[in-house]
Write a protein that holds these residues in place. Structure first.
Motif, PDB file in Angstrom:
ATOM      1  N   THR A  56       7.719   7.599  13.777  1.00 45.71           N
ATOM      2  CA  THR A  56       6.796   6.457  13.806  1.00 45.71           C
ATOM      3  C   THR A  56       5.944   6.426  12.546  1.00 45.71           C
ATOM      4  O   THR A  56       5.773   5.367  11.928  1.00 45.71           O
ATOM      5  N   ILE A  57       5.422   7.566  12.162  1.00 44.75           N
ATOM      6  CA  ILE A  57       4.589   7.642  10.949  1.00 44.75           C
ATOM      7  C   ILE A  57       5.395   7.199   9.728  1.00 44.75           C
ATOM      8  O   ILE A  57       4.933   6.367   8.937  1.00 44.75           O
ATOM      9  N   TRP A  58       6.603   7.747   9.555  1.00 43.57           N
ATOM     10  CA  TRP A  58       7.417   7.387   8.392  1.00 43.57           C
ATOM     11  C   TRP A  58       7.865   5.928   8.435  1.00 43.57           C
ATOM     12  O   TRP A  58       7.833   5.228   7.411  1.00 43.57           O
ATOM     13  N   LEU A  59       8.266   5.454   9.595  1.00 42.71           N
ATOM     14  CA  LEU A  59       8.710   4.058   9.680  1.00 42.71           C
ATOM     15  C   LEU A  59       7.564   3.098   9.393  1.00 42.71           C
ATOM     16  O   LEU A  59       7.768   2.045   8.769  1.00 42.71           O
ATOM     17  N   LYS A  60       6.356   3.440   9.802  1.00 43.62           N
ATOM     18  CA  LYS A  60       5.190   2.606   9.460  1.00 43.62           C
ATOM     19  C   LYS A  60       4.979   2.596   7.937  1.00 43.62           C
ATOM     20  O   LYS A  60       4.659   1.558   7.358  1.00 43.62           O
ATOM     21  N   ARG A  61       5.181   3.722   7.290  1.00 39.25           N
ATOM     22  CA  ARG A  61       5.071   3.771   5.824  1.00 39.25           C
ATOM     23  C   ARG A  61       6.176   2.930   5.194  1.00 39.25           C
ATOM     24  O   ARG A  61       5.930   2.170   4.246  1.00 39.25           O
ATOM     25  N   ALA A  64       5.781  -0.783   4.838  1.00 41.55           N
ATOM     26  CA  ALA A  64       4.929  -1.292   3.765  1.00 41.55           C
ATOM     27  C   ALA A  64       5.717  -1.613   2.492  1.00 41.55           C
ATOM     28  O   ALA A  64       5.154  -2.142   1.527  1.00 41.55           O
ATOM     29  N   HIS A  65       7.019  -1.317   2.483  1.00 42.32           N
ATOM     30  CA  HIS A  65       7.869  -1.637   1.332  1.00 42.32           C
ATOM     31  C   HIS A  65       7.830  -3.150   1.108  1.00 42.32           C
ATOM     32  O   HIS A  65       7.821  -3.927   2.062  1.00 42.32           O
ATOM     33  N   PRO A  66       7.780  -3.589  -0.151  1.00 46.92           N
ATOM     34  CA  PRO A  66       7.709  -5.042  -0.419  1.00 46.92           C
ATOM     35  C   PRO A  66       8.913  -5.846   0.097  1.00 46.92           C
ATOM     36  O   PRO A  66       8.838  -7.060   0.207  1.00 46.92           O
ATOM     37  N   ALA A  67      10.001  -5.177   0.477  1.00 42.70           N
ATOM     38  CA  ALA A  67      11.143  -5.898   1.047  1.00 42.70           C
ATOM     39  C   ALA A  67      10.792  -6.456   2.437  1.00 42.70           C
ATOM     40  O   ALA A  67      11.512  -7.307   2.954  1.00 42.70           O
ATOM     41  N   ASN A  68       9.691  -5.977   3.013  1.00 47.54           N
ATOM     42  CA  ASN A  68       9.180  -6.480   4.293  1.00 47.54           C
ATOM     43  C   ASN A  68      10.281  -6.532   5.359  1.00 47.54           C
ATOM     44  O   ASN A  68      10.579  -7.577   5.911  1.00 47.54           O
ATOM     45  N   SER A 123       3.890   4.026  -2.233  1.00 48.12           N
ATOM     46  CA  SER A 123       2.569   4.662  -2.184  1.00 48.12           C
ATOM     47  C   SER A 123       2.134   4.770  -0.733  1.00 48.12           C
ATOM     48  O   SER A 123       2.251   3.804   0.028  1.00 48.12           O
ATOM     49  N   TYR A 124       1.646   5.928  -0.357  1.00 45.01           N
ATOM     50  CA  TYR A 124       1.165   6.151   1.009  1.00 45.01           C
ATOM     51  C   TYR A 124       0.198   7.327   0.970  1.00 45.01           C
ATOM     52  O   TYR A 124       0.063   8.007  -0.042  1.00 45.01           O
ATOM     53  N   SER A 125      -0.475   7.552   2.084  1.00 44.90           N
ATOM     54  CA  SER A 125      -1.313   8.742   2.242  1.00 44.90           C
ATOM     55  C   SER A 125      -0.794   9.549   3.411  1.00 44.90           C
ATOM     56  O   SER A 125      -0.386   8.980   4.433  1.00 44.90           O
ATOM     57  N   ASN A 126      -0.822  10.866   3.266  1.00 50.41           N
ATOM     58  CA  ASN A 126      -0.349  11.709   4.359  1.00 50.41           C
ATOM     59  C   ASN A 126      -1.403  11.778   5.467  1.00 50.41           C
ATOM     60  O   ASN A 126      -2.457  11.131   5.387  1.00 50.41           O
ATOM     61  N   MET A 127      -1.135  12.566   6.495  1.00 52.29           N
ATOM     62  CA  MET A 127      -2.035  12.655   7.652  1.00 52.29           C
ATOM     63  C   MET A 127      -3.417  13.202   7.274  1.00 52.29           C
ATOM     64  O   MET A 127      -4.382  12.976   7.992  1.00 52.29           O
ATOM     65  N   LYS A 128      -3.510  13.906   6.149  1.00 53.12           N
ATOM     66  CA  LYS A 128      -4.791  14.435   5.690  1.00 53.12           C
ATOM     67  C   LYS A 128      -5.481  13.490   4.719  1.00 53.12           C
ATOM     68  O   LYS A 128      -6.526  13.822   4.166  1.00 53.12           O
ATOM     69  N   GLN A 133       2.827   9.017  -4.296  1.00 59.55           N
ATOM     70  CA  GLN A 133       3.696   7.957  -4.796  1.00 59.55           C
ATOM     71  C   GLN A 133       5.053   8.609  -5.018  1.00 59.55           C
ATOM     72  O   GLN A 133       5.200   9.409  -5.938  1.00 59.55           O
ATOM     73  N   LYS A 134       6.015   8.242  -4.171  1.00 59.30           N
ATOM     74  CA  LYS A 134       7.314   8.907  -4.239  1.00 59.30           C
ATOM     75  C   LYS A 134       8.449   7.901  -4.176  1.00 59.30           C
ATOM     76  O   LYS A 134       8.310   6.806  -3.624  1.00 59.30           O
ATOM     77  N   ASN A 135       9.582   8.314  -4.733  1.00 58.65           N
ATOM     78  CA  ASN A 135      10.788   7.490  -4.735  1.00 58.65           C
ATOM     79  C   ASN A 135      11.225   7.189  -3.305  1.00 58.65           C
ATOM     80  O   ASN A 135      11.350   8.092  -2.475  1.00 58.65           O
ATOM     81  N   PHE A 136      11.470   5.909  -3.022  1.00 58.84           N
ATOM     82  CA  PHE A 136      11.801   5.457  -1.673  1.00 58.84           C
ATOM     83  C   PHE A 136      13.079   6.119  -1.148  1.00 58.84           C
ATOM     84  O   PHE A 136      13.116   6.573  -0.007  1.00 58.84           O
TER      85      PHE A 136
END
Length: 180
Positions: A56-61, A64-68, A123-128, A133-136
């Motif tokens: 769930t956390i990763w899929l929510k991130r 946010a990809h611009p491909a929507n 771009s995302y922030s981890n749980m902390k 910023q990492k390659n998709f």
């Protein structure tokens, strides 16, 4: 094999293995599902919940990809888990139904990914709260690798409970090809 084809194979493997795990776990008594087996997330149910939480956390991130990605619309509406060991479901039946809906969304999502989408820097922030910023494509591969890692733990926990999950290798889904 293209990167998008490989991702589709990984999603198929993910769905197949999750179905096998839940088929193996669904008839266990709640005491066996909740027994602390000294794994990272304690029990079989804890481990399966962790997979749902992390997915769930990763899929929510990824949403946010611009491909929507439309296939991730249902994920956008889910509450964001607050910890990696959060017990979203205390019964295997509800967890199983939710897992199936997640896996269906994953299958639909990966089939909508274009090759050029994979070069995006997400771009995302981890749980902390630490930004990254990492390659998709690398993140998507991590997503599937993380699932495999914890499903391996779940198969061990099921084995400890006396349940054999059977074949778990990706190799079972890799098609044979004609040699030229």
């Amino acid at each position: 094999m293209s990167r998008t084809s490989h991702i589709c194979l990984m999603a198929e493997y993910n769905e197949w293995m999750n179905a096998r795990l839940y088929e193996a776990a669904i008839n266990l008594p709640i005491e066996k599902l909740n027994a602390n087996r000294k794994a990272f997330f304690g029990s079989i149910l804890g481990t399966l919940n962790h997979l749902v939480v992390a997915d769930t956390i990763w899929l929510k991130r990824f949403a946010a990809h611009p491909a929507n990605y439309v296939a991730l619309d249902m994920i956008r509406d889910l509450p964001t888990p607050t910890s990696l060991d959060q017990m979203l479901f205390t019964d295997i039946q509800s967890l199983s139904e939710h897992r199936k809906s997640l896996d269906q969304a994953i299958i639909e999502w990966v089939h909508s990914i274009d090759e050029h989408d994979l070069d995006y820097v997400l771009s995302y922030s981890n749980m902390k709260g630490i930004p990254a910023q990492k390659n998709f494509f690398s993140l998507v591969m991590h997503f599937f690798n993380h699932q495999t890692h914890h499903r391996g733990q779940a198969t061990t926990l099921l084995s400890q409970a006396g349940v054999d999950v059977g074949v778990t290798d990706l190799l079972a889904l890799i098609p044979n090809e004609t040699v030229a």
